[in-house]
Scaffold this motif. Structure first.
Motif, PDB file in Angstrom:
ATOM      1  N   UNK A   1       0.829  -1.204   0.000  1.00 20.08           N
ATOM      2  CA  UNK A   1       0.000   0.000   0.000  1.00 20.08           C
ATOM      3  C   UNK A   1       0.863   1.253   0.000  1.00 20.08           C
ATOM      4  N   UNK A   2       1.920   1.273   0.796  1.00 20.52           N
ATOM      5  CA  UNK A   2       2.806   2.441   0.823  1.00 20.52           C
ATOM      6  C   UNK A   2       3.495   2.654  -0.524  1.00 20.52           C
ATOM      7  N   UNK A   3       3.986   1.596  -1.122  1.00 21.09           N
ATOM      8  CA  UNK A   3       4.677   1.723  -2.407  1.00 21.09           C
ATOM      9  C   UNK A   3       3.705   2.162  -3.496  1.00 21.09           C
ATOM     10  N   UNK A   4       2.526   1.550  -3.550  1.00 22.59           N
ATOM     11  CA  UNK A   4       1.553   1.929  -4.574  1.00 22.59           C
ATOM     12  C   UNK A   4       1.040   3.354  -4.389  1.00 22.59           C
ATOM     13  N   UNK A   5       0.851   3.783  -3.152  1.00 25.12           N
ATOM     14  CA  UNK A   5       0.385   5.157  -2.934  1.00 25.12           C
ATOM     15  C   UNK A   5       1.451   6.161  -3.344  1.00 25.12           C
ATOM     16  N   UNK A   6       2.716   5.822  -3.183  1.00 19.76           N
ATOM     17  CA  UNK A   6       3.776   6.720  -3.621  1.00 19.76           C
ATOM     18  C   UNK A   6       3.892   6.729  -5.137  1.00 19.76           C
ATOM     19  N   UNK A   7       3.764   5.570  -5.766  1.00 21.39           N
ATOM     20  CA  UNK A   7       3.924   5.486  -7.222  1.00 21.39           C
ATOM     21  C   UNK A   7       2.714   6.038  -7.974  1.00 21.39           C
ATOM     22  N   UNK A   8       1.523   5.857  -7.467  1.00 21.56           N
ATOM     23  CA  UNK A   8       0.318   6.256  -8.181  1.00 21.56           C
ATOM     24  C   UNK A   8      -0.149   7.678  -7.886  1.00 21.56           C
ATOM     25  N   UNK A   9       0.378   8.302  -6.845  1.00 16.29           N
ATOM     26  CA  UNK A   9      -0.073   9.649  -6.509  1.00 16.29           C
ATOM     27  C   UNK A   9       0.652  10.680  -7.361  1.00 16.29           C
ATOM     28  N   UNK A  10       0.010  11.821  -7.536  1.00 18.15           N
ATOM     29  CA  UNK A  10       0.596  12.910  -8.301  1.00 18.15           C
ATOM     30  C   UNK A  10       1.511  13.701  -7.372  1.00 18.15           C
ATOM     31  N   UNK A  11       2.781  13.781  -7.731  1.00 14.97           N
ATOM     32  CA  UNK A  11       3.754  14.510  -6.921  1.00 14.97           C
ATOM     33  C   UNK A  11       3.843  15.936  -7.453  1.00 14.97           C
ATOM     34  N   UNK A  12       3.214  16.875  -6.760  1.00 16.78           N
ATOM     35  CA  UNK A  12       3.201  18.274  -7.180  1.00 16.78           C
ATOM     36  C   UNK A  12       3.416  19.163  -5.963  1.00 16.78           C
ATOM     37  N   UNK A  13       4.631  19.219  -5.412  1.00 14.01           N
ATOM     38  CA  UNK A  13       4.850  20.017  -4.207  1.00 14.01           C
ATOM     39  C   UNK A  13       4.841  21.521  -4.514  1.00 14.01           C
ATOM     40  N   UNK A  14       4.172  22.267  -3.670  1.00  9.15           N
ATOM     41  CA  UNK A  14       4.130  23.721  -3.761  1.00  9.15           C
ATOM     42  C   UNK A  14       4.505  24.286  -2.406  1.00  9.15           C
ATOM     43  N   UNK A  15       4.833  25.549  -2.351  1.00  8.70           N
ATOM     44  CA  UNK A  15       5.208  26.163  -1.066  1.00  8.70           C
ATOM     45  C   UNK A  15       4.007  26.202  -0.130  1.00  8.70           C
ATOM     46  N   UNK A  16       2.828  26.478  -0.677  1.00  8.56           N
ATOM     47  CA  UNK A  16       1.625  26.517   0.163  1.00  8.56           C
ATOM     48  C   UNK A  16       1.287  25.138   0.705  1.00  8.56           C
ATOM     49  N   UNK A  17       1.494  24.131  -0.116  1.00  4.94           N
ATOM     50  CA  UNK A  17       1.189  22.766   0.288  1.00  4.94           C
ATOM     51  C   UNK A  17       2.187  22.247   1.319  1.00  4.94           C
ATOM     52  N   UNK A  18       3.423  22.672   1.236  1.00  2.00           N
ATOM     53  CA  UNK A  18       4.463  22.192   2.142  1.00  2.00           C
ATOM     54  C   UNK A  18       4.565  23.010   3.420  1.00  2.00           C
ATOM     55  N   UNK A  19       3.838  24.122   3.508  1.00  5.59           N
ATOM     56  CA  UNK A  19       3.924  24.952   4.710  1.00  5.59           C
ATOM     57  C   UNK A  19       3.172  24.299   5.861  1.00  5.59           C
ATOM     58  N   UNK A  20       3.626  24.584   7.062  1.00  6.32           N
ATOM     59  CA  UNK A  20       2.952  24.013   8.237  1.00  6.32           C
ATOM     60  C   UNK A  20       1.678  24.792   8.525  1.00  6.32           C
TER      61      UNK A  20
END
Length: 136
Positions: free
Chosen positions: A40-59
Motif C-alpha cells: 500500500x505504501x509503495x503503490x500510494x507513492x507510485x500512483x499519486x501525483x507529486x506536485x509540491x508547492x510552497x503553500x502545500x508544504x507549509x505548516x
C-alpha cells in the motif's frame, strides 16, 4: 534408554504440532500484514501525483499562519473540541467491551455502566449548554 528416546520423540512431535496449530497462523498473519502495508505504501507513492508547492508544504496549525508574531492571540476552540473528542471517544472505548460482555455481567456491573453512561450524558449536555462546540 529406548523409553527416553521414545518420550523425546513424542515431545518433539507435540511441540511441532503445537507450533503448526498455534503459532503458524499468527506468523502468516504478520507476514501478510507486513506485505500488505508495504504494498500500500509503495503503490500510494507510485500512483499519486507529486506536485509540491510552497503553500502545500507549509505548516498549518490551529487555523492561522504560523509565521506571525509569537504573541498573536488565537481562539482555543480547536483545543477544546479536541479534548472533548478525546473524552467522548474514550467513552466509546468503554462501551464496546461492556456491550460484548454484557451477558456475563451481574446486576452491579450493568448498573455501574449505566451510571457511567448517565454521567457522561450529563457532561455532554453541559458541553452543549455552555456552547463549547460552537466556533463563533
Amino acid at each position: 534408554m529406548s523409553f527416553l528416546n521414545l518420550n523425546n520423540y513424542y515431545l518433539n512431535e507435540i511441540n511441532s504440532t503445537l507450533f503448526l496449530v498455534e503459532y503458524l497462523p499468527v506468523l502468516i498473519l504478520i507476514l501478510f500484514a507486513t506485505f500488505l502495508s508495504v504494498l500500500i505504501l509503495v503503490l500510494s507513492y507510485l500512483l499519486s501525483v507529486q506536485n509540491p508547492e510552497t503553500e502545500k508544504l507549509s505548516s498549518y496549525e490551529c487555523g492561522f499562519e504560523p509565521y506571525e508574531d509569537a504573541r498573536h492571540k488565537f481562539s482555543v476552540n480547536f483545543y477544546i473540541v479536541a479534548i472533548l473528542f478525546i473524552v467522548f471517544d474514550i467513552e466509546a472505548m468503554y462501551l464496546f467491551p461492556w456491550s460484548v460482555s454484557l451477558s456475563n455481567l451481574d446486576i452491579s456491573g450493568f448498573w455501574a455502566m449505566i451510571d457511567f453512561i448517565i454521567e457522561l450524558g450529563v457532561g455532554f449536555i453541559y458541553v452543549l449548554y455552555m456552547n463549547a462546540l460552537d466556533w463563533e
